[in-house]
Design a protein around this motif. Sequence first.
Motif, PDB file in Angstrom:
ATOM      1  N   SER A 186       0.829  -1.198   0.000  1.00 17.96           N
ATOM      2  CA  SER A 186       0.000   0.000   0.000  1.00 17.96           C
ATOM      3  C   SER A 186       0.868   1.254   0.000  1.00 17.96           C
ATOM      4  O   SER A 186       1.845   1.351   0.748  1.00 17.96           O
ATOM      5  N   ASN A 240     -11.379   4.777  -7.562  1.00 14.71           N
ATOM      6  CA  ASN A 240     -10.724   4.650  -8.852  1.00 14.71           C
ATOM      7  C   ASN A 240     -11.498   5.479  -9.870  1.00 14.71           C
ATOM      8  O   ASN A 240     -12.207   6.419  -9.491  1.00 14.71           O
ATOM      9  N   ASN A 287      -1.784   3.392  -4.840  1.00 18.74           N
ATOM     10  CA  ASN A 287      -0.713   3.430  -5.819  1.00 18.74           C
ATOM     11  C   ASN A 287      -1.185   4.147  -7.082  1.00 18.74           C
ATOM     12  O   ASN A 287      -2.183   4.879  -7.050  1.00 18.74           O
ATOM     13  N   GLN A 288      -0.508   3.928  -8.191  1.00 25.22           N
ATOM     14  CA  GLN A 288      -0.841   4.593  -9.451  1.00 25.22           C
ATOM     15  C   GLN A 288      -1.067   3.567 -10.559  1.00 25.22           C
ATOM     16  O   GLN A 288      -0.723   3.792 -11.713  1.00 25.22           O
ATOM     17  N   LEU A 289      -1.648   2.448 -10.203  1.00 24.76           N
ATOM     18  CA  LEU A 289      -1.869   1.362 -11.158  1.00 24.76           C
ATOM     19  C   LEU A 289      -2.999   1.718 -12.116  1.00 24.76           C
ATOM     20  O   LEU A 289      -4.050   2.198 -11.690  1.00 24.76           O
ATOM     21  N   ARG A 290      -2.788   1.447 -13.385  1.00 26.66           N
ATOM     22  CA  ARG A 290      -3.806   1.644 -14.401  1.00 26.66           C
ATOM     23  C   ARG A 290      -4.302   0.327 -14.985  1.00 26.66           C
ATOM     24  O   ARG A 290      -5.343   0.305 -15.650  1.00 26.66           O
ATOM     25  N   LEU A 310      -7.420  -2.967  -4.412  1.00 33.99           N
ATOM     26  CA  LEU A 310      -6.922  -2.077  -5.464  1.00 33.99           C
ATOM     27  C   LEU A 310      -7.487  -0.669  -5.304  1.00 33.99           C
ATOM     28  O   LEU A 310      -7.560   0.089  -6.276  1.00 33.99           O
ATOM     29  N   ASP A 364      -3.460  -0.886  -2.513  1.00 34.96           N
ATOM     30  CA  ASP A 364      -4.163   0.387  -2.472  1.00 34.96           C
ATOM     31  C   ASP A 364      -3.187   1.556  -2.358  1.00 34.96           C
ATOM     32  O   ASP A 364      -2.065   1.415  -1.884  1.00 34.96           O
ATOM     33  N   SER A 424      -7.959   3.315  -4.423  1.00 33.41           N
ATOM     34  CA  SER A 424      -7.130   4.523  -4.561  1.00 33.41           C
ATOM     35  C   SER A 424      -6.025   4.324  -5.589  1.00 33.41           C
ATOM     36  O   SER A 424      -4.843   4.572  -5.334  1.00 33.41           O
ATOM     37  N   ASN A 425      -6.397   3.839  -6.774  1.00 36.65           N
ATOM     38  CA  ASN A 425      -5.483   3.740  -7.893  1.00 36.65           C
ATOM     39  C   ASN A 425      -6.048   4.543  -9.061  1.00 36.65           C
ATOM     40  O   ASN A 425      -6.934   5.396  -8.868  1.00 36.65           O
TER      41      ASN A 425
END
Length: 1169
Positions: free
Chosen positions: A249, A320, A274-277, A294, A272, A296-297
């Motif tokens: 996280s 998200n 992170n900047q995952l797309r 997942l 959670d 807050s990405n």
Amino acid sequence: MALAASGGCAERPAARPGPTLAMAEPEPPAAARRWRDAALRARELRCSLRQLSLGPRAEPEPEPEGPRPGPGEPAALSLSGCGLEELPEGLGAALGGLRVLSLRRNRLARLPAALRHLGRLAELDLSHNRLGGLGDGEALAPLRELRKLSLSHNQLGADGAALPGRLGALPQLEELDLSFNRLRRLPEALGRLQRLRSLDVDHNQLPAFPAPLLELGALEELDCSGNRQLRALPEGIAALRRLKILWLSGTGLGALPEGLCQLPALESLMLDGNQLRALPPGFGRLHRLKMLNLSSNLLGEFPEAVLALPSVEELYLSRNQLALLPAHLCQLRQLRALWLDNNRIRYLPDSIVQLHSLEELVLQGNQIAILPEGFGQLSRVSLWKIKDNPLIQPPYEVCMKGIPYIAAYQQELAHSQPALKPRLKLVLMGLKDAGKTLLRKCLMQEERQRDSQLAAAGKDAGRTQPRGYSMQQRDINLGLAPERVGKIQQGHCLITEPRDALSPKDSSLGPASVEQQDPLLSPSLRVAGKTTLEDCSTEHQDVCPSPSPPVNGEAQTGHFPMLLDCHAPLRPLVAGLPGTSQGIEVTDWTADAERGLTFIVYELAGDPSYDVIQSFFLSPGALYVLVVNLSAYTPHRFYSSVGYFLHWLGAKVPHAVVCMVGTHADLCAERELEEKCLDIHHQIALQEKRDAEGLQHLAQQVDEALGQDFDLRCSSPHTAFHGVSDKNLRRKKAQFQYLLNHRLQILSPVLPISCQDNDHVCRLREKLLSVAEHRDIFPNLHRVLPKSWQVLEELHFQPQAQQLWLSWWDSARLGLQAGLTEDRLQSALSYLHESGKLLYFEEHLTLREYVFHNLPRLIDILNVFCQRDATVLLRKLLRDTQTDELKATQLHHYVEGFLLYGLLPAHVIRLLLKPHIQSREDLLLILELLEKMGLCYCINKPKCKPLNGAAAWYKFPCYVKNEVPHAEAWINGTNLSGQSLVIEQLQIEYIFPFIFPPGLFARYSVQINSHVVQRSDGKYQIYAYRGKVPVVVSYRPARGTLQPDTLSIASHASLPNIWTAWQAITPLVEELNVLLHEWPGLYYTVHVLCSKCLKRGSPNPHAFPDCIESHSGEKLPFCHLFLGLGSKLSMLKMSLLSCYYREWKMPTDLLHMLAEIKLLVKIMILLKL
């Protein structure tokens, strides 16, 4: 030295919320259910992971060698919180057989040398100390049997020193906790810990994933959360074949490696913050994964790979950018928790009802309008959140009650004849004498004229639009370009309408250039004159008394009619219509009889005397018309005429639809009219942009604070968000995002109107109809309701229902006639309450037994107590012609006292309400209602019926005129003799940068009455007692443009009894929070003022951030309460208090709190502090 020791099977010392080794046994179901809170509280989740099974040990545990504890020798010793700076050298020799040692929450700066004698030690806790390093690790080398080591919450790595290599020479070590330090690297020797099963390195400063971790083949739990510079994972992470729990996280990850998909034992994955797309293609190979977070990405699409995870039980996708959910969502048959809040989801797939194992479904903060058919099949759902969605079907009131009510509603809708009866609430607001009353009556009179003309001509065309009226033309009238039909711009920008849809006099109002400005750092968000509402000139007025049109089947009294010749033109009739209202008025207006479109018109009074009650009539789903007197308007009066009302409405009803109307256009020249409309449009855009930029700036500050370590935020009380946890910061950020996403929808430009011109009135009517019928703006207007709901509404408003209210049982009988059982009746009544058709207070113990369906008569009652004209009040009291002169004089004194001090006895109130009150029970119920609405409270309410017939007196705080109560000495910090009080003061301050809710202080004064005694009220201050503790509630209006509105709650006590001050103000804070929850669009901050500054008399005391603990979930930094109490304690004591309370959360029971305080005092006495 006081030592807490126990022998034999000793109790383990308290440990921080971190991973704890568990023996091989089946995984308890309760622990898995506790994972559901991981999406919101990642840190608190760690306490629950103690219950998880980490798998069997690699080999049988060997029997420890060496001396065993003797018969009187303890096996466990806790020295936590003793303020130790060193451990006695002889302790190790005396307790050589010790197995468990806790030294947490002390002041150790280095490893104690006595540890080298504790060779049998299995668990060592050194968390929450001041360790800057471990030296060469020589003190740890003899601990060959150590299985658990906790070094969290220290200062390891602060000076750049690395951990010693000897840390890897602990062959039996299974748990290592290095969290909340400042480590930038880990030693290579750490890879030799082949028995290590749990490693916690969260909230450090690791710049990359440590390579030695890839050598830990036995690792089953790894926590790297909070290392914001980690940014990437190595492909070699696949070497951790036994890994079951992985926490990543808030590590700045932008992508995941394929190696992560090769962890066959992985069961829990936290990604959670992170900047995952997207997820890697092989993510579906994690067949044992049970929990995936997942939140807050930056996911814009639902990750399809998740559908290939058959074992997943908990899925968190909150915060998200998801817009669609897959149609095959039902493949996740084991899913028990699904969190999708704060996304952009517009509808749910039909297959979601096939998730029969689902127990938690969180959908709040989306754009969902309709729930799928058969939604009631989700009968196992116990945690259900759906608020902040534009729900149409089922209605919001039904959805909020839970899945069983949704199931009953959908079943009734499927088996009954649907009914569509469009009714829209129309609210007229603006300054006094802005022309609201005349405008309303001209609209209704124009409609009657149109009816008569159509009937006389025999026309069969629709009344709302001429023949050939197209949808495109309707959108043009609304102000939408043809290419934007069906799409309306929302947010903080204005919804611009072309000049062709309005008047030839209207100018083309394009977007105005606005200078960037921060509303909180700069005083410019407040316009001079905000607190002073200037009077405007009135329209042509004439008095023509006669009965008014019926409302809900009942004729109103005291109003003026429109019973003139319908065939006459409108201009001559204006002179016969009144231009001034008598308080708040409500009227039904059938604007389109052909389609049954009816407006429930609420005309709000422009007089500030009505502020305390007017907010009750602002509700979502209404069309608001802000009326401005163009003849009296000047640019410097913008805020009082327009800006103030926009702030007020935005705070009460975020995302409301506002139509700007300018009256008295006939009194302005053409160029003057154009310039004034342009100025209003420009200043609205300026204010909206300035407010939005201020909120964005605050959100950016929260992001910067979240990027800092918690210890760094606690390093100085002058740092931003000092002591505020990450959880509270994320809550703040969500609040700012909500305010930014729910700006007012302002239809522009201003529509100039002259009630002398029939064409102007027709154009306004057509615009109101076109706005009301636009499905993108008012989708609820076209909602299909069950037939029983329509019948229930008609039964409550039938002409013979003349009484002021109905009892619950009377309303239930009407519900049975409509076909509604008692449990379903509440949903229907709540819907009617929220839509503004009646009042039903479901949560009030007394008022929930009544349904106030006769709003015109109820508003007449409320208008009486907002009337400040002594002549009108005396006329009501002296309507009895047999009143003698003595009684008339007495009543005159009562009126004088009422207007000056807000005091009235019960029998005088009964005289004022004589037409509406028939019995004493009626009077008591009305007084209960007035108290619920915050108008008055009883100052001498007896516990039983008084024997001497003493009258009950009621106080109306909004009438109090004396500026300061009789508490000036205490407020100024002195006693009656003029000497300074040697006390400690606790003060909570609420700051309102944009607007202070109108009437809030008066309502709050009523709500706190049940908590205080011996009160003395002023216009802006209340002095009272909570038991024997004094409290002061103060409101300070904004002073010019430099100081915002503030409301403070203060108490004081001597140092040994400081907690009594907190006990005194806690209920008052909670009552204020309850009132503020009624204003979802209101931005405010809460601060704890520094006691030292207050004692010194500083004009600008330091303010600590808002972390007040209440039933609403906010937190109070208790360490700050002790700051400034150092007059009798040394700074050393303060350090211990601050350390002790840094992470302590207030117990719900204050007795528990006092018990812990007493324990702390005992520790201080034992340590001779």
